[in-house]
Design an enzyme around this catalytic site. Structure first.
Site, PDB file in Angstrom:
ATOM      1  N   HIS A 124       0.866  -1.171   0.000  1.00 17.05           N
ATOM      2  CA  HIS A 124       0.000   0.000   0.000  1.00 17.05           C
ATOM      3  C   HIS A 124       0.909   1.230   0.000  1.00 17.05           C
ATOM      4  CE1 HIS A 124      -2.774   2.957   1.838  1.00 17.05           C
ATOM      5  NE2 HIS A 124      -3.761   2.148   1.494  1.00 17.05           N
ATOM      6  N   ASP A 201       3.113  -4.517   8.004  1.00 15.81           N
ATOM      7  CA  ASP A 201       1.850  -3.784   7.909  1.00 15.81           C
ATOM      8  C   ASP A 201       0.727  -4.809   8.063  1.00 15.81           C
ATOM      9  OD1 ASP A 201      -0.457  -2.486   7.189  1.00 15.81           O
ATOM     10  OD2 ASP A 201       0.341  -1.599   5.352  1.00 15.81           O
ATOM     11  N   GLN A 204      -4.452  -5.430   6.944  1.00 16.93           N
ATOM     12  CA  GLN A 204      -5.414  -6.361   6.347  1.00 16.93           C
ATOM     13  C   GLN A 204      -5.319  -7.743   6.974  1.00 16.93           C
ATOM     14  OE1 GLN A 204      -7.721  -5.444   4.317  1.00 16.93           O
ATOM     15  NE2 GLN A 204      -6.974  -3.457   3.616  1.00 16.93           N
ATOM     16  N   LYS A 227     -10.471  -1.107  10.051  1.00 22.49           N
ATOM     17  CA  LYS A 227     -10.603  -2.350   9.271  1.00 22.49           C
ATOM     18  C   LYS A 227     -10.832  -3.537  10.198  1.00 22.49           C
ATOM     19  CE  LYS A 227      -7.388  -0.440   5.918  1.00 22.49           C
ATOM     20  NZ  LYS A 227      -8.123   0.013   4.738  1.00 22.49           N
ATOM     21  N   CYS A 365      -4.642   2.287  -3.701  1.00 24.01           N
ATOM     22  CA  CYS A 365      -3.420   2.869  -3.108  1.00 24.01           C
ATOM     23  C   CYS A 365      -2.231   1.950  -3.342  1.00 24.01           C
ATOM     24  CB  CYS A 365      -3.598   3.152  -1.613  1.00 24.01           C
ATOM     25  SG  CYS A 365      -4.927   4.297  -1.268  1.00 24.01           S
TER      26      CYS A 365
HETATM   27  N1  PMP Z   1      -1.829  -0.539   4.620  1.00 25.54           N
HETATM   28  C1  PMP Z   1      -2.741  -1.351   4.090  1.00 25.54           C
HETATM   29  C2  PMP Z   1      -2.353  -2.741   3.678  1.00 25.54           C
HETATM   30  C3  PMP Z   1      -4.055  -0.892   3.936  1.00 25.54           C
HETATM   31  O1  PMP Z   1      -4.982  -1.699   3.388  1.00 25.54           O
HETATM   32  C4  PMP Z   1      -4.396   0.414   4.354  1.00 25.54           C
HETATM   33  C5  PMP Z   1      -5.805   0.957   4.179  1.00 25.54           C
HETATM   34  N2  PMP Z   1      -6.321   0.779   2.894  1.00 25.54           N
HETATM   35  C6  PMP Z   1      -3.406   1.206   4.909  1.00 25.54           C
HETATM   36  C7  PMP Z   1      -2.136   0.695   5.038  1.00 25.54           C
HETATM   37  C8  PMP Z   1      -3.679   2.605   5.378  1.00 25.54           C
HETATM   38  O2  PMP Z   1      -4.501   2.627   6.495  1.00 25.54           O
HETATM   39  P1  PMP Z   1      -5.047   4.009   7.066  1.00 25.54           P
HETATM   40  O3  PMP Z   1      -5.538   4.771   5.873  1.00 25.54           O
HETATM   41  O4  PMP Z   1      -6.149   3.638   7.992  1.00 25.54           O
HETATM   42  O5  PMP Z   1      -3.901   4.689   7.733  1.00 25.54           O
END
Ligand code: PMP
Length: 407
Positions: A124, A201, A204, A227, A365
């Site tokens: 991401h 990270d 997910q 999430k 993203c």
């Molecule tokens: N890393 C991953 C794998 C994600 O799926 C997401 C959210 N789509 C993020 C980071 C970012 O999370 P946040 O926008 O809540 O900071």
């Protein structure tokens, strides 16, 4: 789970009962934001109604109650991740803030020209851009670790990329775009032999898998609350004590100091050193409630149900003409990126909404990943434990209908 159990479970999520354009909502956008159960909303509501006060400042009853609940949330999260100590849990506003904190506080002071930060090609942007920003200042670089067409990380390539200039490896536990579950324990073990710290990270992963940070042995593990059936604006950074103790503050302000004077300021111990200002008190109370909810359901039972839904979905998708799954990892979570040949993903998602089906479309993203697959965008269906076989059936029928309309 019996049908009755699933019905009772879904009743705790009022959003799931909505009709969208006259059709039952099929909420398949859980990887974007999952729904919050009533009890999470109630826990936050209780804070505002009964003991709304700032934390760690007031000696009055409301202040101590707020502090007690906020710090109890830290215990819940520490238990959830099996952290060795509660002080290893830093509250942030989300994964993005947690990674930026590690980038600026842990890594930036160490970076030298020519240093390298390895991140996978499926990250991401939150696990790419903060590293790029600090790398640019230092004359260091961010190096991608390749994946195969199935969307699996190439471990031998990762091993070959690790060298004496490698300062950190950033890897997602589960890909938000492909659903791939990465072998993070193996990656950490590999990194350890070279003395390279690893940030995982877990955004997910935590809604789908049991996570034990001690067993993983990762230096940093981050996730975001929304999430995990919790509120937005909450996130967690787990870091090993030795790292946190050595890290300077990132944000300065109230609540993170020991003493302040114009001749010099001293800082609080972790985790408070990294929690400047008034935190999202209601949010963390809500997140702790979401975690309790998941723990009561049992993360292993959740994983078992989801793997059933995952297999079912993969079989049913075969009924959709022109349906192309992007990423076919063997070890995966119920997150499916797809394209319908000849049709733009945004059109698919827009028309699916008219069928009651909520999916995300776009680049998720993950621009580098879209570039790897040579697609501008995909549609993504991401499931949670509260989704059902009937919803997969409604989804498949809806995609077929949308495709016929668009072609
Ligand atoms: N890393 C991953 C794998 C994600 O799926 C997401 C959210 N789509 C993020 C980071 C970012 O999370 P946040 O926008 O809540 O900071």
């Amino acid at each position: 789970w019996s049908d009755a159990e699933v019905t009772a479970l879904r009743a705790q999520f009022p959003q799931l009962a909505r009709l969208i354009h006259g059709k039952p909502l099929v909420y398949f956008d859980n990887a974007n934001t999952a729904q919050t159960p009533e009890r999470v909303v109630a826990a936050m509501d209780r804070y505002y109604r009964d003991f709304n006060a700032n934390v760690a400042r007031a000696v009055h009853t409301l202040g101590s109650e707020a502090t007690e609940h906020y710090e109890a949330a830290r215990d819940v999260i520490a238990g959830f991740l099996n952290a060795q100590r509660r002080e290893e849990i830093v509250f942030t506003s989300g994964t993005t803030a947690a990674i930026n904190l590690v980038a600026y506080s842990f890594l930036a002071p160490k970076l030298q020209p020519g240093d390298e930060i390895l991140v996978s090609q499926m990250e991401h942007h939150a696990n790419i851009v903060p590293w790029q920003l600090i790398a640019e200042r230092a004359g260091a670089k961010v190096v991608p670790v390749p994946i195969n067409q199935a969307g699996e990380l190439l471990l031998p390539e990762l091993a070959a990329l690790i060298n004496p200039r490698t300062r950190l490896i950033g890897i997602t536990h589960v890909s938000n775009a492909l659903g791939t579950i990465n072998p993070v324990a193996e990656i950490v073990a590999l990194a350890k032999t070279a003395g390279v710290p690893v940030l995982v990270d877990g955004s997910q992963a935590v809604p789908h898998l049991a996570v034990d940070v001690q067993a993983l042995d990762a230096d940093f593990y981050v996730f975001t609350g929304h999430k995990l059936f919790g509120p937005t604006g909450t996130g967690v950074l787990y870091a090993k004590t030795a790292h946190l103790e050595a890290m300077p503050p990132f944000f300065g302000g109230g609540e993170m100091i020991r003493t302040v004077s114009f001749s010099g300021t001293t800082f609080a111990d972790p985790p408070h050193r990294f929690e400047a200002g008034t935190p999202n008190i209601a949010g963390f109370i809500g997140l702790a409630e979401a975690v309790r909810f998941v723990q009561e359901l049992g993360i292993d039972r959740i994983a078992a149900r989801e793997s059933m839904l995952c297999e079912l979905a993969l079989v049913r998708f075969q009924d959709i003409p022109g349906f192309r799954l992007i990423g076919q990892a063997k070890h995966r979570a119920p997150v499916f990126s797809f394209v319908i040949d000849g049709v733009h993903a945004h059109d698919v998602a827009t028309l699916l909404d008219f069928e009651g089906v909520a999916v995300r479309s776009g680049h998720h993203c993950a621009h580098p990943l879209m570039q790897f697959y040579g697609v501008p965008a995909t549609a993504r269906a991401s499931l949670a434990f509260y989704n059902t076989e009937a919803e997969i059936t409604q989804f498949v029928a809806a995609v077929k209908k949308v495709r016929e309309r668009l072609l």
